[in-house]
Design a protein around this motif. Structure first.
Motif, PDB file in Angstrom:
ATOM      1  N   UNK A 190      18.803  55.475 111.920  1.00  0.00           N
ATOM      2  CA  UNK A 190      19.033  55.859 110.519  1.00  0.00           C
ATOM      3  C   UNK A 190      20.507  55.865 110.136  1.00  0.00           C
ATOM      4  N   UNK A 198      24.478  53.114 100.551  1.00  0.00           N
ATOM      5  CA  UNK A 198      23.428  54.061 100.914  1.00  0.00           C
ATOM      6  C   UNK A 198      22.070  53.457 100.535  1.00  0.00           C
ATOM      7  N   UNK A 199      21.083  53.619 101.404  1.00  0.00           N
ATOM      8  CA  UNK A 199      19.728  53.130 101.109  1.00  0.00           C
ATOM      9  C   UNK A 199      18.720  54.181 101.545  1.00  0.00           C
ATOM     10  N   UNK A 200      17.484  54.146 100.999  1.00  0.00           N
ATOM     11  CA  UNK A 200      16.488  55.163 101.370  1.00  0.00           C
ATOM     12  C   UNK A 200      16.227  55.164 102.870  1.00  0.00           C
ATOM     13  N   UNK A 201      16.093  56.354 103.425  1.00  0.00           N
ATOM     14  CA  UNK A 201      15.810  56.495 104.842  1.00  0.00           C
ATOM     15  C   UNK A 201      17.046  56.510 105.724  1.00  0.00           C
ATOM     16  N   UNK A 202      18.168  56.013 105.184  1.00  0.00           N
ATOM     17  CA  UNK A 202      19.395  55.923 105.981  1.00  0.00           C
ATOM     18  C   UNK A 202      20.366  57.050 105.600  1.00  0.00           C
ATOM     19  N   UNK A 203      21.233  57.397 106.526  1.00  0.00           N
ATOM     20  CA  UNK A 203      22.286  58.396 106.263  1.00  0.00           C
ATOM     21  C   UNK A 203      23.576  57.936 106.928  1.00  0.00           C
ATOM     22  N   UNK A 204      24.698  58.512 106.468  1.00  0.00           N
ATOM     23  CA  UNK A 204      25.977  58.252 107.139  1.00  0.00           C
ATOM     24  C   UNK A 204      26.110  59.188 108.340  1.00  0.00           C
TER      25      UNK A 204
ATOM     26  N   UNK B  52      16.797  61.105  99.988  1.00  0.00           N
ATOM     27  CA  UNK B  52      15.361  60.770 100.090  1.00  0.00           C
ATOM     28  C   UNK B  52      14.683  62.017 100.642  1.00  0.00           C
ATOM     29  N   UNK B  83      15.330  56.147 109.743  1.00  0.00           N
ATOM     30  CA  UNK B  83      16.000  54.954 109.242  1.00  0.00           C
ATOM     31  C   UNK B  83      15.085  54.001 108.516  1.00  0.00           C
TER      32      UNK B  83
END
Lengths: 406, 406
Positions: A190, A198-204, B52, B83
């Protein structure tokens, strides 16, 4: 596969880490780079300091035999500026003009400050001394330290004042404890690359930078950071590489109870598994083991749990490598707001505190979920909410840990 | 020539410095380099965080309509790893395997943790859910921060927790106050070059390194240091050059009352002379003036006086450039040993302290002459010995200033 883990208490987990012996590696570094490093050997004075009799005032140096029956005139034999020396013997009735910090003639017994003197009109080589002084205004050789004596004890953290002492004694390098070398491996598919959208499901990877700066401000050296997807073989490979070249490897994520417990096998098969479950929230899955003499501290990927785990387990370890006690200060405190959530495990609540005459009041600081991070900047202490089936009332006394560098 | 100076109190001197307006220069820097820098603007959330709906547990996501009459079997429609995302609508009786931190399907209302489920023998696409959960185990979008809201206020010093918050919100640069640029000019023909052999009358420049590290640990940037002999023209030239390119110029030495008062004229002729004599020991000759909008802080060359002057006058100024309060903490304290020397001026005694339940006891720390430096490493506070003709007894209450980074 789910594997049962046996939880231990926070105190037991801390004790297990503290019981692992560390090799006390030392190094010699320039004094100029030694601020906040810890001396591994005592420092001895290589010479007396001051190493010459030093004038404490601007004025006139005179002989002991002349120190009476003022006011009277003296013959000024010359001038000793700071940095200069003087070898000619003084005769009765002689005075030498001298500056603050300058070399005092060997036979002079006192420096009469300039405010107690007056020029003699028309006679440039004369001065009138009006009165004597109760003090000599001379700092004798070795007043601050005698050759061979200890000027700085071992095991103290140098500060700018200590660097001044070392410099004054001409000591331009010191032996200090090495700072532990630390690798940080964040795991999780993720995790976005820095700068990626930034995209859904992902985090920094917010834990990565946080851990790096926490380690550095506590004296550790971070010379490897990585961010890996959930790929068991890749994680294992990087982990083993870093174990070979570091004192501590910190992993972040991959320790939860699900199918993606990439570190569990490695921990269970390690030279020494210290623990893989702690009776605490957040961060019950925090794991520690020793492999090839390297500490592996496997923190939860949840920001709140990662933050808490750092202060409870990693900070004291980093400090111990440097022969220093933890700066996380444990105090007794009272709860300034009720805490209504009941807990099966002890909870380490992120709080702020106020101190008044040695009494600490702690205030729960916003959202305290494992995964929340909005309060990490403003949290200044952790407070213990013991496992209980009843809410905690305002004014309940508990333990709190004040966090350093906050 | 001796010139009369008019002494003012320490509080007046501090007030005069504090009354000089500073220009609040700011700069934009990478978040990764912003630890312990001070935000000059509030930071707003560019998106909801979490952005999300996020699973708090490993388990199975189900529809609200199915959340009753357990135990029962569900059809496992797939798996959402951390992810990944999920778009297919769930139908009654569907469950989706989900990992901690992963994206929760829009129509799911709850995540049942894996410990409350059981595989169905011989049917890989089935799971039995044993009981429900009181919580949803879902963190809703924006729980930690809603788009457009303030996530970090201005004027706070960032710490690693704050860097984690910024990173989570994808903020990779921040606007912070500039750190003041500072030059240090040590003067004195008695100063040896680093590494030169020690000789009578000469000393090493111990104040130079001390001041540089004191400045740096308080956030200032030292980008010029010099060590000059007592040459009036040379000192004046270097001073003017550095005034033109720095926020603060610190000189060290050359402010005593004798013939070698190289800075006196410059101070008296400056745009604004703040003070050139303070009712304090050590460091009564400490001088401050403004020239071309640059602060010139002329500290005594005596190590004890230089150290004291830094904490009383320079530290608060460096901090103010960064919109921060001084970290020198003033407390009431009692004297733990008698002090028998009488003083014409207030004395700032180098001490150590012990704190017990908010009560501070201060201990004079070795030799407290202006010129002595052996105690600079171990001194942790300054204690006020008011001007008096009678000795101070044990237990006398006074002011003390606790020093930071000690």
């Amino acid at each position: 596969m789910l594997t049962r883990r046996t939880p231990i208490s926070v105190a037991q987990a801390q004790a297990k880490i503290a019981a692992v012996p560390l090799t006390a590696a030392t190094e010699v570094i320039p004094t100029a780079q030694a601020n906040h490093r810890v001396l591994a050997t005592a420092v001895l004075a290589p010479y007396d300091y001051p190493h010459f009799r030093r004038a404490g005032m601007d004025g006139y140096a005179i002989l002991a035999d002349d120190d009476h029956d003022f006011p009277k005139e003296f013959t000024v034999r010359g001038e000793i500026q700071a940095g200069a020396t003087w070898t000619a013997p003084l005769r009765p009735g002689d005075a030498v003009r001298i500056m603050t910090g300058a070399f005092v003639p060997d036979d002079a017994s006192k420096v009469i400050r300039i405010e107690k003197t007056r020029p003699v009109t028309g006679q440039e080589n004369k001065v009138q001394i009006l009165t004597s002084e109760s003090k000599t205004n001379i700092t004798e050789k070795g007043t601050d330290g005698k050759k061979g004596n200890v000027i700085l004890d071992k095991d103290q953290e140098l500060n700018p004042g200590g660097l001044a002492v070392l410099t004054a004694f001409g000591i331009d390098q010191v032996t200090v404890y090495q700072r532990p070398r630390i690798a940080i491996i964040a795991t999780g598919t993720e995790l976005l690359a820095a700068g990626a959208p930034i995209t859904p499901g992902k985090i920094y990877n917010s834990n990565g930078l946080m851990l790096q700066r926490l380690i550095e401000e506590n004296g550790g050296i971070v010379d490897f950071t990585a961010q890996l997807p959930d790929d068991k073989n890749r994680i294992k490979q990087v982990l083993n590489e870093q174990i070979a070249s570091h004192d501590i490897v910190i992993t972040d994520g991959g320790v939860s109870v699900g199918d993606f417990d990439y570190l569990g096998d490695t921990a269970r098969n390690a030279d020494q598994l210290l623990f893989n479950k702690i009776k605490q929230r957040p961060g019950s899955v925090t794991t520690a083991f020793i492999q090839d003499h390297t500490f592996v501290m496997a923190l939860s990927g949840n920001p709140g749990a990662c933050f808490t785990g750092f202060y409870l387990y990693v900070e004291p370890l980093i400090r111990r490598y440097q022969h220093q006690l933890s700066r996380v200060k444990k105090v007794r405190a009272t709860l300034a707001a009720p805490y209504n959530k009941t807990n099966g495990f002890d909870r380490y609540l992120r709080c702020t505190y106020q101190e008044n005459n040695g009494h600490y009041r702690v205030y729960p600081n916003g959202i305290n979920r494992s995964g929340s991070l909005a309060n990490l900047q403003t949290t200044t202490c952790l407070a213990l909410i013991p496992h209980s089936t009843t809410p905690m009332e305002v004014g309940t006394e508990t333990d709190a840990w004040l966090l350093p560098f906050k």
